[in-house]
Design an enzyme around this catalytic site. Structure first.
Site, short mmCIF file in Angstrom:
data_model
loop_
_atom_site.label_atom_id
_atom_site.label_comp_id
_atom_site.label_asym_id
_atom_site.label_seq_id
_atom_site.Cartn_x
_atom_site.Cartn_y
_atom_site.Cartn_z
N ASP A 127 0.82 -1.22 0.00
CA ASP A 127 0.00 0.00 0.00
C ASP A 127 0.85 1.28 0.00
O ASP A 127 0.35 2.35 -0.29
CB ASP A 127 -0.91 0.03 1.23
CG ASP A 127 -1.99 -1.04 1.19
OD1 ASP A 127 -2.09 -1.74 0.16
OD2 ASP A 127 -2.73 -1.19 2.18
N ARG A 162 -18.31 -0.73 -23.03
CA ARG A 162 -18.64 -0.90 -21.60
C ARG A 162 -17.77 0.01 -20.75
O ARG A 162 -16.65 0.36 -21.16
CB ARG A 162 -18.28 -2.31 -21.13
CG ARG A 162 -19.18 -3.39 -21.58
CD ARG A 162 -18.56 -4.73 -21.16
NE ARG A 162 -19.44 -5.81 -21.50
CZ ARG A 162 -19.02 -7.03 -21.81
NH1 ARG A 162 -17.74 -7.31 -21.84
NH2 ARG A 162 -19.89 -7.97 -22.09
N ARG A 171 -6.00 0.03 1.50
CA ARG A 171 -6.94 0.02 2.61
C ARG A 171 -7.27 1.44 3.08
O ARG A 171 -8.42 1.84 3.08
CB ARG A 171 -6.28 -0.75 3.75
CG ARG A 171 -7.17 -1.14 4.86
CD ARG A 171 -6.32 -1.72 5.96
NE ARG A 171 -5.95 -3.11 5.73
CZ ARG A 171 -6.74 -4.13 5.96
NH1 ARG A 171 -7.96 -3.95 6.40
NH2 ARG A 171 -6.32 -5.36 5.79
N ARG A 274 -0.28 -8.91 -5.22
CA ARG A 274 0.71 -9.22 -4.19
C ARG A 274 1.57 -10.42 -4.55
O ARG A 274 2.59 -10.66 -3.91
CB ARG A 274 -0.01 -9.51 -2.86
CG ARG A 274 -0.62 -8.31 -2.22
CD ARG A 274 -0.47 -8.30 -0.73
NE ARG A 274 -0.76 -9.53 -0.07
CZ ARG A 274 -1.72 -9.71 0.84
NH1 ARG A 274 -2.51 -8.71 1.16
NH2 ARG A 274 -1.87 -10.86 1.45
O1 F6P Z 1 -2.07 -4.32 3.99
C1 F6P Z 1 -1.76 -4.73 2.71
C2 F6P Z 1 -2.98 -5.31 2.01
O2 F6P Z 1 -2.57 -5.85 0.79
C3 F6P Z 1 -4.12 -4.31 1.83
O3 F6P Z 1 -4.01 -3.54 0.65
C4 F6P Z 1 -5.32 -5.21 1.80
O4 F6P Z 1 -6.47 -4.54 2.26
C5 F6P Z 1 -4.96 -6.31 2.73
O5 F6P Z 1 -3.55 -6.37 2.76
C6 F6P Z 1 -5.54 -7.64 2.34
O6 F6P Z 1 -5.20 -8.55 3.32
P1 F6P Z 1 -5.49 -10.11 3.27
O7 F6P Z 1 -4.52 -10.73 2.34
O8 F6P Z 1 -5.29 -10.56 4.65
O9 F6P Z 1 -6.89 -10.26 2.77
#
Ligand code: F6P
Length: 341
Positions: A127, A162, A171, A274
């Site tokens: 983030d 669309r 977050r 991620r």
């Molecule tokens: O804090 C990093 C993050 O990738 C946020 O962007 C996201 O809201 C959260 O982790 C998601 O977490 P999890 O993998 O536990 O659902």
């Protein structure tokens, strides 16, 4: 010295590069030994360890995730949690701990340091919202993943006339949305820092259709409509009391369809952002953090976190690490707004 290493919180590309740099410099230059703790703070709580030596870190530089595993375990919500951690460190004769994580993991590191545990922190969050460092590794990779998705969505959106809504992580801070939206040429970007007016979003969408060009809306998962303008739903809480987010993209798409009569579809990128291999930028930043973290441990400089300031790696007190959430300032959002509509 015998040094414990753990990774906590959400994983992100570059964690393995930090671990590799810590071990390679620590073992190679300083002759230290390492113990990996499994799954964040769960490792020292349960005395769950992973072998961590030079051969264990071979080949991990380009690998996403973390060879140590991670979790969102919060020892301060577990009965006797901090005491169990101190007992594990004493039993294993660990001299110091390197904690790699975001605000939650480093918040625990700070509390443990205040209670006498020798800890050095390494900042991590895709983030990019930790105030004490200019950038965190993983962010650049996430932005590139999101940008590539936006590039792909442009062509299919245009073919089908669309609106496409891309929900990205973020977050409390909209950095991923802002950077990916700017890099991908989004029609409008919605971030947590700026409650949005759905009527204005729909006006941008209609304007883009009038130009015979399909709109792309990039929405951070934590974005919210301005009070009273649109209904939203809430999620469950995790161990650190955070709401499990997700769903705003679909809610925005539903509202766009209702208000404009145009078809709107949502792509939620979620954990794709991620996973996988880190970009070169993230590998280099993560490696430099690792090299400087082991230097701090070697010098006995505990209670600090390594941080990027401009192009230099510096040390800041752990208390500073979690003090301020770095959100998108209005002037940065204004730069992106030039391209809205
Ligand atoms: O804090 C990093 C993050 O990738 C946020 O962007 C996201 O809201 C959260 O982790 C998601 O977490 P999890 O993998 O536990 O659902």
């Amino acid at each position: 010295m015998l040094i414990g290493v753990l990774t906590g919180g959400g994983d992100c590309p570059g964690l393995n590069a930090v671990i590799r740099a810590v071990v390679r410099k620590g073992a190679g230059l300083y002759d230290h030994s390492f113990v990996g703790f499994a799954d964040g703070w769960r490792g020292p709580l349960d005395s769950s360890t992973v072998t961590l030596d030079v051969s264990a870190v071979r080949g991990i530089l380009p690998r996403g995730g973390t060879i140590l595993g991670t979790s969102r375990t919060n020892p301060y919500t577990i009965d006797g949690g901090p005491e169990k951690i101190k007992a594990t460190l004493a039993d294993l004769r660990i001299d110091a701990l390197i904690a790699i994580g975001g605000e939650d993991t480093l918040g625990v590191a700070k509390r443990l340091y205040d209670e006498g545990v020798p800890v050095v922190g390494v900042p991590k969050t895709i983030d990019n919202d930790l105030g004490a460092t200019d950038y965190t590794f993983g962010f650049d990779t996430a932005v590139n993943v999101a940008m590539e998705a936006i590039d792909r969505l442009h062509t299919t959106a245009e073919s089908h006339h669309r609106a496409l809504i891309v929900e990205v992580m973020g977050r409390h801070a909209g950095w991923i949305a802002l950077h990916a939206g700017l890099a991908g040429g989004a029609n409008v970007i919605l971030i947590p820092e700026r409650p949005f007016d759905i009527a204005k979003v729909c006006a941008y969408i209609e304007h883009r259709f009038q130009d015979h060009y399909a709109p792309i809306v990039v929405v951070a998962e934590g974005a919210l409509p301005a009070a009273g303008t649109m209904a939203t739903s809430d999620g469950e809480l995790d161990a650190f009391g955070h709401v499990r987010l997700g769903g705003i993209g679909q809610q925005v798409a539903d509202e766009i369809e209702k208000r404009t009569g145009k078809e709107a579809r949502t792509a939620v990128l979620g954990h794709i952002q991620r996973g996988g291999t880190p970009t070169a930028y993230d590998r280099v930043l993560a490696t430099r953090f690792g090299l400087h973290a082991i230097d701090a441990v070697h010098e006995g400089d505990f209670g600090v976190m390594v941080a990027l300031r401009a192009t230099d790696i510096v040390r800041v007190p752990l208390s500073e690490a979690t003090a301020e959430l770095k959100t998108v300032p209005p002037e940065r959002f204004a730069e992106a707004e030039v391209f809205f509509g």
